[in-house]
Design a protein around this motif. Structure first.
Motif, PDB file in Angstrom:
ATOM      1  N   ALA A  59       0.898  -1.302   0.037  1.00  0.00           N
ATOM      2  CA  ALA A  59       0.064  -0.072   0.141  1.00  0.00           C
ATOM      3  C   ALA A  59       0.881   1.263  -0.040  1.00  0.00           C
ATOM      4  O   ALA A  59       2.000   1.173   0.367  1.00  0.00           O
ATOM      5  N   GLY A  60       0.240   2.405  -0.487  1.00  0.00           N
ATOM      6  CA  GLY A  60       1.234   3.435  -0.515  1.00  0.00           C
ATOM      7  C   GLY A  60       0.676   4.721  -1.236  1.00  0.00           C
ATOM      8  O   GLY A  60      -0.518   5.081  -1.026  1.00  0.00           O
ATOM      9  N   SER A  61       1.445   5.107  -2.291  1.00  0.00           N
ATOM     10  CA  SER A  61       1.062   6.337  -2.739  1.00  0.00           C
ATOM     11  C   SER A  61       1.384   6.245  -4.173  1.00  0.00           C
ATOM     12  O   SER A  61       2.104   5.396  -4.574  1.00  0.00           O
ATOM     13  N   ALA A  62       1.164   7.208  -5.406  1.00  0.00           N
ATOM     14  CA  ALA A  62       1.337   7.277  -6.808  1.00  0.00           C
ATOM     15  C   ALA A  62       2.429   7.969  -7.149  1.00  0.00           C
ATOM     16  O   ALA A  62       3.304   8.437  -6.361  1.00  0.00           O
ATOM     17  N   PHE A  63       2.946   8.006  -8.623  1.00  0.00           N
ATOM     18  CA  PHE A  63       4.048   8.667  -9.022  1.00  0.00           C
ATOM     19  C   PHE A  63       3.820   9.976  -9.696  1.00  0.00           C
ATOM     20  O   PHE A  63       3.864  10.186 -10.696  1.00  0.00           O
ATOM     21  N   GLY A  64       3.607  10.835  -8.676  1.00  0.00           N
ATOM     22  CA  GLY A  64       3.585  12.411  -8.975  1.00  0.00           C
ATOM     23  C   GLY A  64       2.212  12.656  -9.614  1.00  0.00           C
ATOM     24  O   GLY A  64       1.249  12.010  -9.807  1.00  0.00           O
ATOM     25  N   GLN A  65       2.122  13.738 -10.289  1.00  0.00           N
ATOM     26  CA  GLN A  65       0.862  13.950 -10.841  1.00  0.00           C
ATOM     27  C   GLN A  65       0.919  14.202 -12.421  1.00  0.00           C
ATOM     28  O   GLN A  65      -0.095  14.402 -13.130  1.00  0.00           O
ATOM     29  N   ASN A  66       1.907  13.471 -13.147  1.00  0.00           N
ATOM     30  CA  ASN A  66       2.299  13.465 -14.663  1.00  0.00           C
ATOM     31  C   ASN A  66       1.481  12.006 -14.644  1.00  0.00           C
ATOM     32  O   ASN A  66       2.114  11.082 -14.892  1.00  0.00           O
ATOM     33  N   TYR A  67       0.009  11.817 -14.544  1.00  0.00           N
ATOM     34  CA  TYR A  67      -0.400  10.539 -14.995  1.00  0.00           C
ATOM     35  C   TYR A  67      -0.091   9.823 -16.212  1.00  0.00           C
ATOM     36  O   TYR A  67      -0.166   8.670 -16.172  1.00  0.00           O
ATOM     37  N   GLU A  68       0.003  10.704 -17.224  1.00  0.00           N
ATOM     38  CA  GLU A  68      -0.016  10.120 -18.569  1.00  0.00           C
ATOM     39  C   GLU A  68       1.521   9.489 -18.772  1.00  0.00           C
ATOM     40  O   GLU A  68       1.810   8.312 -18.930  1.00  0.00           O
TER      41      GLU A  68
ATOM     42  N   PRO B 291      -1.385   8.202  -3.459  1.00  0.00           N
ATOM     43  CA  PRO B 291      -1.358   9.153  -2.344  1.00  0.00           C
ATOM     44  C   PRO B 291      -2.736   9.241  -1.633  1.00  0.00           C
ATOM     45  O   PRO B 291      -3.719   9.473  -2.188  1.00  0.00           O
ATOM     46  N   SER B 292      -2.799   9.120  -0.442  1.00  0.00           N
ATOM     47  CA  SER B 292      -3.805   9.228   0.521  1.00  0.00           C
ATOM     48  C   SER B 292      -3.516  10.165   1.769  1.00  0.00           C
ATOM     49  O   SER B 292      -2.793   9.554   2.588  1.00  0.00           O
ATOM     50  N   LYS B 293      -3.930  11.319   1.677  1.00  0.00           N
ATOM     51  CA  LYS B 293      -3.887  12.183   2.818  1.00  0.00           C
ATOM     52  C   LYS B 293      -4.459  11.480   4.312  1.00  0.00           C
ATOM     53  O   LYS B 293      -3.872  11.746   5.204  1.00  0.00           O
TER      54      LYS B 293
ATOM     55  N   SER C 160       6.186  15.050   2.675  1.00  0.00           N
ATOM     56  CA  SER C 160       7.384  14.217   2.540  1.00  0.00           C
ATOM     57  C   SER C 160       7.106  12.734   2.075  1.00  0.00           C
ATOM     58  O   SER C 160       7.835  12.132   1.405  1.00  0.00           O
ATOM     59  N   TYR C 161       5.946  12.187   2.611  1.00  0.00           N
ATOM     60  CA  TYR C 161       5.485  10.920   2.282  1.00  0.00           C
ATOM     61  C   TYR C 161       5.162  10.636   0.973  1.00  0.00           C
ATOM     62  O   TYR C 161       5.852   9.817   0.255  1.00  0.00           O
ATOM     63  N   GLU C 162       4.530  11.599   0.333  1.00  0.00           N
ATOM     64  CA  GLU C 162       4.275  11.851  -0.888  1.00  0.00           C
ATOM     65  C   GLU C 162       5.500  11.646  -1.924  1.00  0.00           C
ATOM     66  O   GLU C 162       5.414  10.876  -2.885  1.00  0.00           O
ATOM     67  N   GLN C 163       6.287  12.504  -1.718  1.00  0.00           N
ATOM     68  CA  GLN C 163       7.652  12.678  -2.565  1.00  0.00           C
ATOM     69  C   GLN C 163       8.361  11.245  -2.400  1.00  0.00           C
ATOM     70  O   GLN C 163       8.969  10.844  -3.291  1.00  0.00           O
ATOM     71  N   MET C 164       8.339  10.503  -1.280  1.00  0.00           N
ATOM     72  CA  MET C 164       9.072   9.653  -1.109  1.00  0.00           C
ATOM     73  C   MET C 164       8.679   8.550  -1.875  1.00  0.00           C
ATOM     74  O   MET C 164       9.192   7.649  -2.506  1.00  0.00           O
ATOM     75  N   ILE C 165       7.350   8.310  -2.028  1.00  0.00           N
ATOM     76  CA  ILE C 165       6.612   7.379  -2.913  1.00  0.00           C
ATOM     77  C   ILE C 165       6.916   7.466  -4.307  1.00  0.00           C
ATOM     78  O   ILE C 165       7.257   6.409  -5.247  1.00  0.00           O
ATOM     79  N   TRP C 166       6.902   8.749  -4.779  1.00  0.00           N
ATOM     80  CA  TRP C 166       7.172   9.030  -6.140  1.00  0.00           C
ATOM     81  C   TRP C 166       8.769   8.572  -6.345  1.00  0.00           C
ATOM     82  O   TRP C 166       9.113   7.907  -7.581  1.00  0.00           O
ATOM     83  N   ALA C 167       9.572   9.004  -5.556  1.00  0.00           N
ATOM     84  CA  ALA C 167      10.984   8.582  -5.643  1.00  0.00           C
ATOM     85  C   ALA C 167      11.092   7.179  -5.574  1.00  0.00           C
ATOM     86  O   ALA C 167      11.837   6.818  -6.431  1.00  0.00           O
TER      87      ALA C 167
END
Length: 401
Positions: A18-27, A159-161, A173-180
């Motif tokens: 479980a976690g978060s997504a890869f930024g906002q460039n969904y395409e 990502p889920s707040k 920080s959490y969101e950025q880490m997941i993207w990274a």
């Protein structure tokens, strides 16, 4: 620490994590998921599942599937519906899904988290009620059906707040880490994974210790060893077990089963969460593979209720994992321990059938061990929570916001 799903949504829960997504460039991330991680081919039926909050990325994935010639189908859940099924539906109506053909007939499953606020959705779920869901799912025999199917899958975190708030994490920080984490150099991760897989495939004994008091030994049993490096390769697609045909984003783990009656010693788990509530100071003794005399400083009541609601097989140690992703970081004191974090160790109990094990329990659990030292036949592969091999040190995070 425990992942709970209604039977209808539990099918997609099989793909771990479980976690978060890869930024906002969904395409951009959709192209990575469809073309690199899943390898979608023209004519393939691709099921895309998730929650209402994940719709932007789900839509981008469906569009990309169509562009490469696949056949996209979307299945969306909402927190309100999930709560109705999990908590409000009469217990007499709990049963396995009457139709899993949508899953078994698909070529590819790309799944995003179906719940935005799992803590709120599952508030009030009792161990007895969860046990009925687990029993219904087990009796349906989905594990064997998935192994026998042609399905391959990719689980994409998002990502889920509310999730970050529940874990007391700083959301940016959490969101950025997941993207990274998703953008990590998976070439380096894959190299590390293959080294460990070879060692574990031919090894006989795993010894795990930690400063908190873990000191346990597992006997390997020539079982399958799985690697998750974010890509389902052409070779992976030919594997017999479903877990060999799945990948996670963020990825980065090596995992497998042990001889179910072999675990001996002591387990001292790192802080975690149990049903969305803090679990701290959990300790237990291991003999003949069985976790006994289990106690926790915080959250003990829930643990005891879980043990009481199930037979002894749910507390039998049967699998383990080692994280490999250098971008993923734990915050152990907050109970946030991503399994993919480099050097993070998990030990699991209960059902391990999908991993090629023999435990058919209706439930299971996994326990994080932070700052662990792991030896395979005397060779140290993790020391104080740090991977020993120099290969992974070359891995760099490529994710950008």
């Amino acid at each position: 620490m425990r992942n709970r799903y209604a039977v209808t949504s539990g099918l997609v829960g099989l793909l771990l994590s479980a976690g978060s997504a890869f930024g906002q460039n969904y395409e951009q991330i959709a192209k990575q998921i469809v073309n690199t991680s899943a390898g979608v081919k023209p004519g393939e039926l691709v099921m895309i599942t998730g929650g209402r909050h994940t719709m932007p990325l789900m839509e981008a994935i469906a569009v990309e599937v169509a562009r490469v010639g696949g056949q996209p189908t979307m299945l969306v859940n909402t927190d309100k519906v999930a709560r109705a099924v999990n908590v409000e539906m009469p217990e007499s109506a709990i049963m396995a899904s009457k139709d899993d053909s949508w899953l078994l007939s698909s070529d590819v499953l790309i799944t995003l988290p179906s719940l935005e606020d799992s803590k709120a959705v599952l508030a009030g779920m009792t161990e007895a009620r969860q046990g009925k869901f687990d029993k219904a799912a087990a009796e349906a025999g989905l594990s064997k059906k998935l192994d026998a199917s042609k399905l391959r899958g990719v689980f994409v975190a998002y990502p889920s707040k509310s999730y970050a708030a529940n874990q007391q994490l700083d959301y940016p920080s959490y969101e950025q880490m997941i993207w990274a984490g998703i953008g990590t150099d998976y070439t380096a991760v894959a190299a590390q994974a293959q080294q460990l897989k070879q060692l574990l495939t031919t090894g006989k004994k795993v010894h795990i210790t930690s400063p908190a008091g873990t000191d346990l030994t597992l006997q390997l049993a020539s079982r399958p060893v799985f690697t998750d490096d974010g890509v389902v390769t052409t070779a992976d697609q030919q594997e017999k077990l479903i877990y060999s045909r799945t990948a996670n984003l963020p990825g980065g783990r090596v995992y497998g089963t042990c001889q179910e009656s072999s675990a001996t010693g002591r387990l001292a788990a790192s802080p975690a969460t149990w049903n969305g509530k803090p679990l701290q100071g959990l300790k237990g003794e291991l003999k003949n593979g069985q976790l006994t005399n289990v106690r926790a400083d915080v959250g003990n009541d829930d643990v005891q209720k879980w043990l009481a609601a199930n037979d002894a097989s749910v507390a039998q140690v049967g699998f383990f994992s080692i994280g490999l992703n250098p971008a993923m970081k734990s915050e152990a004191q907050k109970g946030y321990n991503p399994a993919t974090a480099a050097g993070m160790v998990y030990v699991g109990t209960g059902n391990n059938a999908l991993l090629g094990g023999t435990n058919q329990a209706t439930s299971g659990n996994s326990f994080p061990i932070a700052n662990a030292t792991v030896e395979v036949d005397g060779t140290v592969v993790v020391r104080n929570g740090q991977l020993v091999s120099p290969t992974l040190a070359k891995a760099s995070s490529g994710g950008k916001k």
